[in-house]
Scaffold this active site. Structure first.
Site, short mmCIF file in Angstrom:
data_model
loop_
_atom_site.label_atom_id
_atom_site.label_comp_id
_atom_site.label_asym_id
_atom_site.label_seq_id
_atom_site.Cartn_x
_atom_site.Cartn_y
_atom_site.Cartn_z
N HIS B 37 35.57 43.63 31.46
CA HIS B 37 37.10 43.74 31.82
C HIS B 37 38.05 43.92 31.20
CE1 HIS B 37 34.93 43.73 35.72
NE2 HIS B 37 35.59 44.24 36.55
N LYS B 102 29.22 38.44 44.13
CA LYS B 102 29.35 37.53 45.22
C LYS B 102 30.39 37.11 45.26
CE LYS B 102 27.74 34.22 42.32
NZ LYS B 102 28.12 33.05 42.76
#
Lengths: 284, 172
Positions: B37, B102
């Site tokens: 990222h 998650k």
């Protein structure tokens, strides 16, 4: 030879979730009514089955390789065991395979073989025996990130401990992969309370502390945590934790340290015993 | 309601999804964790090794094995998405329509543009069954196996819409 049995123990830990944990997850699946909670628990039980059948890691986070060694000073393998553990980690990484999880904090470089400064982590205990016992404990990062330490005052005491644990679990929500298992270490000082908490997780799910007062607190905490409704993967349900394990040590009169180690449902562990004649017993 | 979707995803397609829907996703997904990222956001969209428009990002660091035929995914469940909250406001505007992970994320940045899909954390051996092929890997030498961008071809990957594009979330 020592290296190979240690590789086998690492493989056993990451591919075969212990029976006590699987049974607790099956009970959790039966207890859940929500479709999403059941979806997650079904996936968990399927993943466990696939891991065991194909001998592949159930979870891709094969963790920080952690070892608890009880080393008998009269074992003929005493001088070899540390080197064998490190070599086994190197060998297991491509062979099992494991994910390389050891990163230099300054450069961000991954060592590629799960070794590095201080890792694998080995906790030593010396005994007067002639055997060596090794607990293999691959610890995942997502759950470890929810672990915490509180230096409570003696006045806060056990009520403070319960409040601290419940608040932490609530704040973590779905992040540590619930249903979790909580390891709680009380006393001993900041560092030792956390080590005790991690050691507590070597006990089987459902196995209570031998001290009845502590056992009652374990049960009480488990009930309170499960009443939070966080549920499997944080998407709601009646099972947030499979178990709570507490271990205690004496404390300084001014301190009431409590270490909390959060363990994900993939409660991986394996044990081996090396007898003086070289015989090896392995179990989970 | 169970829906079958194929990448790339369209804006209209993801707006229709509701928290709680089960989606079977097929097509191409891109793994990205913390370091990927950071690197994606340090580059201009033209410098990226893939076109982010309509893509699905998977918060995952897989266990992989190198075979004579190339890389093979052995186990590949999701990692904790909350670590990537800090990048969310900048990464979604690149045109990303879905994130798989998650534990959940901030729901606000998804509004009107994208959805968050949950897969069961820890169920890496099961997730690997839906992954048919590694199409490519980017930044492997620099970032290492867990943090590299793995371009994965998936078939009927069973997911739950856990945060929809209308601000609804399943997380407690």
């Amino acid at each position: 030879m020592l290296v190979d049995v240690l590789v086998d123990a690492i493989r056993l830990a990451v591919t075969a979730i212990p029976e006590d944990t699987v049974e607790a997850l099956q009970r959790a699946h039966e207890a859940e009514e929500s479709e999403i909670a059941r979806f997650n628990l079904q996936n968990i039980l399927k993943a466990i089955e696939i891991g065991r059948e194909r001998s592949i890691p159930v979870c891709q986070d094969t963790g920080t390789l952690t070892f608890f060694v009880r080393a008998g000073v009269d074992s003929p393998f005493l001088t070899e065991i540390e080197g064998a553990i490190i070599e086994a980690v190197r060998k297991a990484t491509p062979e099992v395979p494991l994910r390389p999880n050891s990163v230099d904090p300054l450069t961000g470089k991954n060592s590629g073989d799960n070794t590095g400064n201080g890792v694998p982590i080995i906790h030593w205990e010396l005994t007067e025996e002639n055997k060596i016992e090794v607990a293999v404990f691959p610890k995942g990062g997502g759950s470890e990130n929810c672990s915490a330490l509180a230096m409570l005052t003696p006045g806060e005491g056990w009520e403070g401990i319960k409040r601290f644990v419940v608040e932490k679990v609530k704040a973590c929500g779905g992040k540590p992969c619930p249903p979790v298992i909580l390891g709680v270490g009380v006393g001993g000082g900041a560092d030792y309370s956390l080590e005790l908490a991690k050691r507590a997780l070597l006990r089987k799910v459902g196995e209570r502390n031998a001290n009845k007062r502590i056992a009652r607190i374990e049960e009480e905490l488990l009930e309170v945590v499960n009443s939070l409704g966080i549920g499997p993967m944080g998407m709601g349900g009646v099972t947030t934790a499979l178990d709570v394990k507490i271990e205690v040590a004496h404390r300084h009169p001014a301190s009431f340290p409590v270490g909390l180690i959060v363990q994900c449902w993939a409660n991986r562990r394996a044990f081996l015993r090396i007898s003086p004649d070289g015989r090896v017993d392995m179990w989970r | 309601m169970a829906v079958r979707l194929r990448t790339p995803l369209s804006g209209e397609g993801v707006i229709k999804l509701k928290a709680g829907d089960i989606v079977h996703l097929s097509g191409t997904i891109y793994t990205a964790r913390d370091s990927a990222h950071g690197k994606i956001l340090s580059l201009s969209p033209e410098e990226l090794p893939f076109n982010p428009r309509g893509t699905v990002i998977y918060h995952c660091g897989p266990v992989v094995r190198k075979t004579p035929r190339g890389w093979e995914v052995v186990s590949a469940g999701p990692t904790t998405s909350a670590r990537m909250n800090r990048y969310l406001g900048e990464i979604l505007p690149l045109g990303i329509r879905g994130i798989i992970g998650k534990g959940g994320m901030d729901s606000e940045p998804f509004k009107g543009r994208a959805v968050y899909f949950a897969f069961t954390g820890g169920a890496g051996s099961l997730a690997a069954e839906s992954i048919k092929r590694v199409r490519a890997v980017h930044w492997l030498d620099e970032l290492g196996i867990p943090e590299a961008i793995w371009v994965l071809e998936v078939e009927d990957f069973p997911l739950v819409v856990a945060i929809d594009a209308h601000g609804s979330s399943l997380y407690r």
